[in-house]
Design a protein around this motif. Structure first.
Motif, PDB file in Angstrom:
ATOM      1  N   VAL A 103       0.815  -1.224   0.000  1.00  0.00           N
ATOM      2  CA  VAL A 103       0.000   0.000   0.000  1.00  0.00           C
ATOM      3  C   VAL A 103       0.850   1.276   0.000  1.00  0.00           C
ATOM      4  CG1 VAL A 103      -1.966  -1.101   1.128  1.00  0.00           C
ATOM      5  CG2 VAL A 103      -0.195  -0.026   2.544  1.00  0.00           C
ATOM      6  N   PHE A 104       0.222   2.392  -0.413  1.00  0.00           N
ATOM      7  CA  PHE A 104       0.821   3.730  -0.351  1.00  0.00           C
ATOM      8  C   PHE A 104       0.428   4.422   0.960  1.00  0.00           C
ATOM      9  CE2 PHE A 104       1.699   3.133  -4.697  1.00  0.00           C
ATOM     10  CZ  PHE A 104       2.385   4.211  -5.225  1.00  0.00           C
ATOM     11  N   THR A 105      -0.819   4.145   1.407  1.00  0.00           N
ATOM     12  CA  THR A 105      -1.367   4.886   2.567  1.00  0.00           C
ATOM     13  C   THR A 105      -1.993   3.943   3.592  1.00  0.00           C
ATOM     14  OG1 THR A 105      -3.604   5.146   1.668  1.00  0.00           O
ATOM     15  CG2 THR A 105      -1.967   6.804   1.017  1.00  0.00           C
ATOM     16  N   MET A 106      -2.192   4.473   4.795  1.00  0.00           N
ATOM     17  CA  MET A 106      -2.819   3.691   5.863  1.00  0.00           C
ATOM     18  C   MET A 106      -4.312   3.428   5.590  1.00  0.00           C
ATOM     19  SD  MET A 106      -0.446   2.816   7.878  1.00  0.00           S
ATOM     20  CE  MET A 106       0.299   2.534   6.286  1.00  0.00           C
ATOM     21  N   PRO A 107      -5.059   4.421   5.084  1.00  0.00           N
ATOM     22  CA  PRO A 107      -6.449   4.105   4.730  1.00  0.00           C
ATOM     23  C   PRO A 107      -6.542   3.003   3.668  1.00  0.00           C
ATOM     24  CG  PRO A 107      -6.155   6.474   4.883  1.00  0.00           C
ATOM     25  CD  PRO A 107      -4.791   5.876   4.992  1.00  0.00           C
ATOM     26  N   GLU A 108      -5.565   2.973   2.742  1.00  0.00           N
ATOM     27  CA  GLU A 108      -5.538   1.931   1.704  1.00  0.00           C
ATOM     28  C   GLU A 108      -5.361   0.554   2.352  1.00  0.00           C
ATOM     29  OE1 GLU A 108      -3.107   0.997  -2.456  1.00  0.00           O
ATOM     30  OE2 GLU A 108      -2.433   2.630  -1.160  1.00  0.00           O
ATOM     31  N   TRP A 120     -12.488   5.368   3.443  1.00  0.00           N
ATOM     32  CA  TRP A 120     -13.025   6.719   3.269  1.00  0.00           C
ATOM     33  C   TRP A 120     -13.047   7.476   4.592  1.00  0.00           C
ATOM     34  CZ3 TRP A 120     -13.333   9.538  -0.826  1.00  0.00           C
ATOM     35  CH2 TRP A 120     -13.509   8.950  -2.089  1.00  0.00           C
ATOM     36  N   VAL A 121     -13.524   6.817   5.642  1.00  0.00           N
ATOM     37  CA  VAL A 121     -13.625   7.490   6.955  1.00  0.00           C
ATOM     38  C   VAL A 121     -12.249   7.952   7.423  1.00  0.00           C
ATOM     39  CG1 VAL A 121     -14.190   7.177   9.406  1.00  0.00           C
ATOM     40  CG2 VAL A 121     -15.691   6.227   7.674  1.00  0.00           C
ATOM     41  N   LEU A 122     -11.248   7.049   7.362  1.00  0.00           N
ATOM     42  CA  LEU A 122      -9.907   7.399   7.849  1.00  0.00           C
ATOM     43  C   LEU A 122      -9.243   8.458   6.961  1.00  0.00           C
ATOM     44  CD1 LEU A 122      -7.854   6.806  10.088  1.00  0.00           C
ATOM     45  CD2 LEU A 122      -6.834   5.091   8.608  1.00  0.00           C
ATOM     46  N   SER A 123      -9.453   8.397   5.648  1.00  0.00           N
ATOM     47  CA  SER A 123      -8.851   9.370   4.722  1.00  0.00           C
ATOM     48  C   SER A 123      -9.321  10.787   5.027  1.00  0.00           C
ATOM     49  CB  SER A 123      -9.212   9.063   3.267  1.00  0.00           C
ATOM     50  OG  SER A 123      -8.823   7.781   2.918  1.00  0.00           O
ATOM     51  N   ILE A 124     -10.631  10.974   5.018  1.00  0.00           N
ATOM     52  CA  ILE A 124     -11.204  12.314   5.218  1.00  0.00           C
ATOM     53  C   ILE A 124     -10.852  12.830   6.607  1.00  0.00           C
ATOM     54  CG2 ILE A 124     -13.338  13.673   5.229  1.00  0.00           C
ATOM     55  CD1 ILE A 124     -12.594  12.490   2.452  1.00  0.00           C
ATOM     56  N   PHE A 125     -10.968  11.965   7.604  1.00  0.00           N
ATOM     57  CA  PHE A 125     -10.682  12.358   8.988  1.00  0.00           C
ATOM     58  C   PHE A 125      -9.209  12.756   9.147  1.00  0.00           C
ATOM     59  CE2 PHE A 125      -9.689  11.099  13.478  1.00  0.00           C
ATOM     60  CZ  PHE A 125     -10.389  12.147  14.063  1.00  0.00           C
ATOM     61  N   SER A 126      -8.308  11.991   8.524  1.00  0.00           N
ATOM     62  CA  SER A 126      -6.869  12.282   8.643  1.00  0.00           C
ATOM     63  C   SER A 126      -6.512  13.622   8.011  1.00  0.00           C
ATOM     64  CB  SER A 126      -6.039  11.181   7.977  1.00  0.00           C
ATOM     65  OG  SER A 126      -6.226   9.954   8.634  1.00  0.00           O
ATOM     66  N   ILE A 127      -7.058  13.882   6.806  1.00  0.00           N
ATOM     67  CA  ILE A 127      -6.757  15.151   6.126  1.00  0.00           C
ATOM     68  C   ILE A 127      -7.234  16.335   6.975  1.00  0.00           C
ATOM     69  CG2 ILE A 127      -7.272  16.583   4.091  1.00  0.00           C
ATOM     70  CD1 ILE A 127      -7.432  13.906   2.483  1.00  0.00           C
ATOM     71  N   ALA A 128      -8.478  16.243   7.491  1.00  0.00           N
ATOM     72  CA  ALA A 128      -9.027  17.327   8.329  1.00  0.00           C
ATOM     73  C   ALA A 128      -8.182  17.515   9.584  1.00  0.00           C
ATOM     74  CB  ALA A 128     -10.472  17.008   8.699  1.00  0.00           C
ATOM     75  N   ALA A 129      -7.798  16.391  10.215  1.00  0.00           N
ATOM     76  CA  ALA A 129      -7.008  16.469  11.455  1.00  0.00           C
ATOM     77  C   ALA A 129      -5.637  17.097  11.191  1.00  0.00           C
ATOM     78  CB  ALA A 129      -6.847  15.071  12.055  1.00  0.00           C
ATOM     79  N   TYR A 130      -5.002  16.765  10.054  1.00  0.00           N
ATOM     80  CA  TYR A 130      -3.687  17.347   9.714  1.00  0.00           C
ATOM     81  C   TYR A 130      -3.784  18.861   9.574  1.00  0.00           C
ATOM     82  CZ  TYR A 130      -1.616  12.766   8.720  1.00  0.00           C
ATOM     83  OH  TYR A 130      -1.125  11.491   8.829  1.00  0.00           O
ATOM     84  N   VAL A 131      -4.797  19.314   8.821  1.00  0.00           N
ATOM     85  CA  VAL A 131      -4.924  20.753   8.559  1.00  0.00           C
ATOM     86  C   VAL A 131      -5.237  21.510   9.848  1.00  0.00           C
ATOM     87  CG1 VAL A 131      -6.262  22.512   7.341  1.00  0.00           C
ATOM     88  CG2 VAL A 131      -5.579  20.440   6.146  1.00  0.00           C
TER      89      VAL A 131
END
Length: 539
Positions: A103-108, A120-131
């Motif tokens: 894999v490339f990413t943890m959500p993957e 999907w849940v982890l991807s969107i949540f991670s991006i929001a949390a980073y920003v």
């Protein structure tokens, strides 16, 4: 604070020239495909992987905050800095599963182990949390550090650093990030080590420092009844947050995925764990030195977070002061570069490629670059909001990790260790976890308006470490119950992704990826961690 002189500026200029040289060299070498842009072509050696893990972790807010911990009576927080043994878990336990899945990413990885919903849940949540957390906090702390060190205003310092870091991250991708981070890690370690050495000499050695502050000051273990840092909750929750941060978070794990093979990746984590032992001596001790000198009337500062910059500007000779200042700038830039690249990787691989699966490689790289530019712009927009918040909220952002980590840690741990956990259990645990995390944050903000005898007040007022420990246990039970009440996972889908389904071929391949040196060094690191825990017991 003493201002930087000509010799200091020469040191800083030399650092930036070196950084520019590495960035240009990397940009000329890179290829236009996603594996090269996001994972440096999966061709990085253990030394660079380990240095990159360390440099990603140590941001300017980390340096300043850790010295501030040493300069105030918050030594129990030291436990977050001796997580070298958790970094070893990444290499020995988690990395083989990530590598096998390709894999490339943890959500993957969650999609391969469970299904697309969890991804999907982890991807969107991670991006929001980073920003909202990593980028904003790093930029804010960086602006404060840069303006204090270089004598320029906060806005100029913050924007200049963000733009400069953004340029080489956008153009060079992950390869530029890991190679520049190696330089930054070396510079930071040398600079802070010199400061610690000169500082200890100035206070008359360790014994003299203990005499001034008293042995009790050096106790990281508070009683279980302590309102701020009860030791059982501190140990449990710091471990949960540690596993989330070091073993499941894109920000750190992406560094190990750049390795040539699992052997280099694991050695990189072992080297990273070894480096992770250094902050205690390089950043926490200078804070304690600064407090000792203040109590003796030899140094003056108002806020504990000023301890490191003030100590540096007053103790270090001309030229060397500039080198350590460059080290602090390096810490800020390496953290920013890491989070910029992780955000663009998550967006491109987990969101854009998922929506448009037939996009050519060149277009995906362009998308990653555009995503990085957007993240940089959002970070700059966020600065005025961060500049207006108080130090209380800054500390509060650290406690937020205790609410975010439990559901994600539970899903990854049980997903790897227990093959009966299914996609339904994982998905609902992540959703429930995010809802509870935001509920806790909201209750904490409005608890003064709630009935002091009510359950909601109790939930909002509970010590954040104690809350994190109980929340993690609740997530584990919730996930097991939901999984047992629903369908059994298809064995074909989870083969080689859990401990109970590894094939003999993969077991043999894993055994050949390490030798006795890797094992001995890992045991040595664990023994040092235990030694530090025993040493800081106030006796």
């Amino acid at each position: 604070m003493q201002q930087l002189d000509n010799l200091d500026w020469i040191s800083i200029s030399f650092y930036f020239l070196l950084l520019a040289g590495i960035a240009v060299w990397v940009i000329r070498k890179k290829e236009d495909n996603t594996e090269d842009y996001f994972l440096a072509g999966r061709n990085v050696g253990w030394f660079v992987v380990g240095a990159s893990i360390f440099a990603s972790n140590i941001g300017s807010e980390h340096v300043v905050g850790l010295a501030g911990t040493g300069a105030s009576n918050k030594l129990p927080l030291l436990i977050y800095e001796i997580h070298a043994w958790v970094v070893l878990m990444l290499g020995w336990v988690f990395l083989p599963f990530y590598s096998r899945s390709g894999v490339f990413t943890m959500p993957e990885f969650l999609e391969k182990r469970f299904d697309a919903r969890s991804r999907w849940v982890l991807s969107i949540f991670s991006i929001a949390a980073y920003v909202l957390t990593k980028i904003s906090v790093t930029i804010y702390a960086g602006g404060v550090v840069v303006s204090a060190l270089l004598g320029i205003d906060f806005w100029t310092g913050a924007i200049a650093t963000v733009v400069l870091t953004g340029i080489y991250t956008v153009l060079g991708g992950m390869r530029a990030v890991v190679y520049t981070e190696t330089l930054q890690a070396i510079l930071l370690v040398i600079g802070a080590a010199v400061l610690t050495f000169i500082g200890l000499d100035k206070v008359g050695g360790w014994g003299s420092m203990v005499d001034t502050l008293g042995p009790e000051y050096f106790n990281m273990w508070r009683p279980a009844t302590d309102p701020d840092f009860p030791w059982p909750s501190l140990f449990i929750t710091s471990t949960i947050v540690g596993i989330w941060y070091w073993c499941t978070d894109q920000y750190i794990v992406q560094r190990t995925l750049t390795a040539k093979n699992i052997k280099e990746g694991r050695r990189g984590t072992i080297f990273g764990a070894l480096l992770k032992l250094l902050p205690v001596f390089l950043f926490l001790i200078p804070g304690v030195i600064a407090l000792t000198l203040k109590m003796r009337g030899e140094l003056e500062w108002e806020s504990a977070d000023e301890a490191f910059p003030v100590l540096m500007s007053n103790l270090l000779p001309s030229g060397l002061r500039g080198l350590v200042a460059a080290g602090l700038l390096a810490a800020l830039m390496s953290s920013l570069a890491s989070v910029f690249n992780s955000c663009s990787t998550l967006f491109t691989v987990d969101v854009y490629k998922k929506l448009r699966p037939n996009t050519p490689e060149k277009k995906l790289v362009k998308t990653g670059q555009i995503a990085t530019v957007f993240v940089v712009i959002i970070g700059i927009i966020w600065i005025p909001i961060m500049a207006n918040i108080s130090g209380v909220l800054y500390e509060y952002l650290q406690s937020v990790q205790s609410y975010i980590a439990p559901p994600i840690t539970a899903v990854f741990l049980l997903g790897i260790f227990y093959k009966r956990i299914n996609s339904t259990g994982a998905f609902y645990t992540l959703v429930m976890g995010i809802v509870v995390a935001f509920l806790r944050i909201a209750l904490e903000l409005v608890k003064h308006h709630l009935d002091a005898d009510g359950f909601l007040y109790y939930l909002g007022d509970m010590n954040f470490l104690t809350f994190g420990a109980w929340f993690f246990l609740f997530c584990l039970i919730f996930m097991v119950v939901v999984s047992l009440l629903t369908e059994v996972p298809d064995r074909e889908q989870i083969v080689n992704l859990t401990f109970g389904t590894i094939t003999e071929e993969e077991k043999n391949k894993n055994k050949s990826s390490y030798n006795w040196v890797d094992v001995v060094v890992s045991i040595f690191i664990v023994l040092i961690v235990i030694g530090i825990m025993i040493f800081f017991n106030g006796k």
